[in-house]
Design a protein around this motif. Sequence first.
Motif, mmCIF file in Angstrom:
data_model
loop_
_atom_site.group_PDB
_atom_site.id
_atom_site.type_symbol
_atom_site.label_atom_id
_atom_site.label_comp_id
_atom_site.label_asym_id
_atom_site.label_seq_id
_atom_site.Cartn_x
_atom_site.Cartn_y
_atom_site.Cartn_z
ATOM 1 N N ASN A 86 -5.275 -25.999 -20.636
ATOM 2 C CA ASN A 86 -5.806 -24.686 -21.206
ATOM 3 C C ASN A 86 -6.579 -24.193 -20.031
ATOM 4 O OD1 ASN A 86 -4.460 -24.252 -23.877
ATOM 5 N ND2 ASN A 86 -5.652 -26.126 -24.410
ATOM 6 N N HIS A 87 -6.770 -23.129 -19.775
ATOM 7 C CA HIS A 87 -7.441 -22.374 -18.822
ATOM 8 C C HIS A 87 -8.192 -21.367 -19.412
ATOM 9 C CE1 HIS A 87 -8.658 -21.456 -14.699
ATOM 10 N NE2 HIS A 87 -8.444 -20.230 -14.720
ATOM 11 N N CYS A 88 -9.270 -21.083 -19.046
ATOM 12 C CA CYS A 88 -10.367 -20.047 -19.492
ATOM 13 C C CYS A 88 -11.137 -19.484 -18.129
ATOM 14 C CB CYS A 88 -11.524 -20.407 -20.448
ATOM 15 S SG CYS A 88 -12.342 -18.946 -20.899
ATOM 16 N N ALA A 89 -10.801 -18.167 -17.848
ATOM 17 C CA ALA A 89 -11.590 -17.485 -16.870
ATOM 18 C C ALA A 89 -12.387 -16.272 -17.454
ATOM 19 C CB ALA A 89 -10.596 -17.133 -15.690
ATOM 20 N N LEU A 90 -13.780 -16.567 -16.781
ATOM 21 C CA LEU A 90 -14.773 -15.409 -17.383
ATOM 22 C C LEU A 90 -14.971 -14.683 -16.039
ATOM 23 C CD1 LEU A 90 -16.863 -17.601 -19.803
ATOM 24 C CD2 LEU A 90 -14.939 -16.166 -20.053
ATOM 25 N N VAL A 91 -15.271 -13.341 -16.064
ATOM 26 C CA VAL A 91 -15.647 -12.589 -15.357
ATOM 27 C C VAL A 91 -17.004 -11.906 -15.476
ATOM 28 C CG1 VAL A 91 -15.072 -10.312 -13.688
ATOM 29 C CG2 VAL A 91 -13.178 -12.110 -14.381
ATOM 30 N N LEU A 92 -17.995 -11.719 -14.936
ATOM 31 C CA LEU A 92 -19.301 -11.346 -15.080
ATOM 32 C C LEU A 92 -19.341 -9.917 -14.133
ATOM 33 C CD1 LEU A 92 -21.439 -14.315 -14.577
ATOM 34 C CD2 LEU A 92 -20.558 -13.419 -16.632
ATOM 35 N N ARG A 93 -19.564 -8.850 -14.821
ATOM 36 C CA ARG A 93 -19.549 -7.617 -13.976
ATOM 37 C C ARG A 93 -20.892 -6.785 -14.356
ATOM 38 N NH1 ARG A 93 -14.950 -3.626 -16.095
ATOM 39 N NH2 ARG A 93 -13.833 -4.748 -14.855
ATOM 40 N N ASP A 94 -21.461 -6.373 -13.246
ATOM 41 C CA ASP A 94 -22.868 -5.536 -13.459
ATOM 42 C C ASP A 94 -22.485 -4.313 -13.933
ATOM 43 O OD1 ASP A 94 -25.407 -5.279 -13.040
ATOM 44 O OD2 ASP A 94 -25.509 -5.097 -10.995
ATOM 45 N N SER A 95 -23.360 -3.705 -14.819
ATOM 46 C CA SER A 95 -23.195 -2.299 -15.278
ATOM 47 C C SER A 95 -24.431 -1.589 -15.038
ATOM 48 C CB SER A 95 -22.960 -2.289 -16.712
ATOM 49 O OG SER A 95 -24.426 -2.631 -17.194
ATOM 50 N N THR A 96 -24.205 -0.109 -14.921
ATOM 51 C CA THR A 96 -25.396 0.424 -14.662
ATOM 52 C C THR A 96 -26.415 0.681 -15.725
ATOM 53 O OG1 THR A 96 -24.017 2.497 -15.750
ATOM 54 C CG2 THR A 96 -24.080 2.013 -13.159
ATOM 55 N N GLN A 97 -25.994 0.198 -16.956
ATOM 56 C CA GLN A 97 -26.917 0.208 -17.934
ATOM 57 C C GLN A 97 -27.894 -0.885 -17.869
ATOM 58 O OE1 GLN A 97 -23.537 0.039 -18.976
ATOM 59 N NE2 GLN A 97 -23.559 2.540 -18.972
ATOM 60 N N GLY A 98 -27.831 -1.685 -16.932
ATOM 61 C CA GLY A 98 -28.804 -2.895 -16.898
ATOM 62 C C GLY A 98 -28.566 -4.071 -17.430
ATOM 63 N N LEU A 99 -27.129 -4.184 -17.887
ATOM 64 C CA LEU A 99 -26.358 -5.224 -18.609
ATOM 65 C C LEU A 99 -25.514 -6.138 -17.549
ATOM 66 C CD1 LEU A 99 -25.930 -3.740 -22.008
ATOM 67 C CD2 LEU A 99 -27.804 -5.148 -21.498
ATOM 68 N N ILE A 100 -25.290 -7.183 -17.798
ATOM 69 C CA ILE A 100 -24.020 -7.770 -17.282
ATOM 70 C C ILE A 100 -23.175 -8.188 -18.206
ATOM 71 C CG2 ILE A 100 -23.272 -9.824 -16.077
ATOM 72 C CD1 ILE A 100 -26.479 -9.905 -15.140
ATOM 73 N N LYS A 101 -21.955 -7.444 -17.933
ATOM 74 C CA LYS A 101 -20.831 -7.755 -19.054
ATOM 75 C C LYS A 101 -19.981 -9.046 -18.843
ATOM 76 C CE LYS A 101 -20.124 -2.830 -19.457
ATOM 77 N NZ LYS A 101 -18.970 -1.431 -19.516
ATOM 78 N N ILE A 102 -19.799 -9.962 -19.900
ATOM 79 C CA ILE A 102 -18.992 -11.130 -19.788
ATOM 80 C C ILE A 102 -17.527 -10.625 -20.400
ATOM 81 C CG2 ILE A 102 -18.762 -13.463 -20.599
ATOM 82 C CD1 ILE A 102 -21.942 -13.388 -21.081
ATOM 83 N N MET A 103 -16.588 -10.849 -19.605
ATOM 84 C CA MET A 103 -15.147 -10.550 -20.105
ATOM 85 C C MET A 103 -14.205 -11.743 -19.513
ATOM 86 S SD MET A 103 -15.100 -6.868 -18.315
ATOM 87 C CE MET A 103 -15.245 -7.539 -16.822
ATOM 88 N N PRO A 104 -13.704 -12.142 -20.676
ATOM 89 C CA PRO A 104 -12.740 -13.423 -20.574
ATOM 90 C C PRO A 104 -11.439 -12.629 -19.690
ATOM 91 C CG PRO A 104 -13.353 -13.306 -22.865
ATOM 92 C CD PRO A 104 -14.130 -12.082 -22.229
ATOM 93 N N GLN A 105 -10.900 -13.414 -18.900
ATOM 94 C CA GLN A 105 -9.574 -12.912 -18.306
ATOM 95 C C GLN A 105 -8.347 -13.454 -18.520
ATOM 96 O OE1 GLN A 105 -10.060 -10.032 -16.125
ATOM 97 N NE2 GLN A 105 -11.621 -10.083 -17.638
ATOM 98 N N GLN A 106 -8.408 -14.850 -19.283
ATOM 99 C CA GLN A 106 -7.382 -15.303 -19.968
ATOM 100 C C GLN A 106 -7.583 -15.810 -21.258
ATOM 101 O OE1 GLN A 106 -6.913 -18.318 -16.846
ATOM 102 N NE2 GLN A 106 -5.520 -16.891 -15.604
ATOM 103 N N ASN A 107 -6.735 -16.397 -22.017
ATOM 104 C CA ASN A 107 -6.666 -16.969 -23.284
ATOM 105 C C ASN A 107 -7.798 -17.934 -23.375
ATOM 106 O OD1 ASN A 107 -6.551 -17.537 -25.645
ATOM 107 N ND2 ASN A 107 -4.166 -18.403 -25.729
ATOM 108 N N CYS A 108 -8.796 -17.727 -23.755
ATOM 109 C CA CYS A 108 -9.920 -18.561 -24.190
ATOM 110 C C CYS A 108 -10.261 -19.089 -25.439
ATOM 111 C CB CYS A 108 -11.307 -17.958 -23.538
ATOM 112 S SG CYS A 108 -11.284 -17.627 -21.786
ATOM 113 N N SER A 109 -9.328 -18.831 -26.238
ATOM 114 C CA SER A 109 -9.614 -19.017 -27.780
ATOM 115 C C SER A 109 -9.705 -20.504 -27.835
ATOM 116 C CB SER A 109 -8.603 -18.660 -28.786
ATOM 117 O OG SER A 109 -7.142 -18.882 -28.270
ATOM 118 N N LYS A 110 -9.045 -21.375 -27.129
ATOM 119 C CA LYS A 110 -9.062 -22.938 -27.427
ATOM 120 C C LYS A 110 -10.433 -23.336 -27.071
ATOM 121 C CE LYS A 110 -4.535 -23.754 -28.186
ATOM 122 N NZ LYS A 110 -4.026 -24.070 -29.323
ATOM 123 N N PHE A 111 -11.373 -22.471 -26.348
ATOM 124 C CA PHE A 111 -12.582 -22.831 -25.719
ATOM 125 C C PHE A 111 -13.960 -22.652 -26.882
ATOM 126 C CE2 PHE A 111 -9.988 -23.177 -22.133
ATOM 127 C CZ PHE A 111 -10.465 -24.183 -21.323
#
Length: 130
Positions: A86-111
């Motif tokens: 199983n493969h799980c990829a996460l993306v971290l995106r900087d936002s203008t609200q001073g937060l970093i968003k964490i977004m799974p890009q593939q099926n990570c439910s096994k993790f």
Amino acid sequence: MKIKASYIGLLAAACVFLNTPQDLQAFELSDGSYETDQDGGTGTLKVFQGQAVLRIKGKECSGEVAGELRPLSDGQLTFSQNLDGNHCALVLRDSTQGLIKIMPQQNCSKFNGPTCSFFGVVKKHTFVQH
């Protein structure tokens, strides 16, 4: 006055070049631990020597993804892990609200289990240096 086709192509390429952000650079995360709020739980993002580890915990679930932290061409950061096919990829995106968003890009439910996910935010001001 005739305009040669090669000039039109060159002009079109110049317009695309001028309208495309050329200096997109990934935001930086300093080495250390960051508290996170996750969908269904809380967590910790640890960044050290070019590696990242996200650990989450909820009432009935827990999970972890660890891997090399790599910049993407659009200025975001990513890390991923393979586990038992199983493969799980996460993306971290900087936002203008001073937060970093964490977004799974593939099926990570096994993790992480069925009652929480890796979707979440890292609050920059909760950074703790180790």
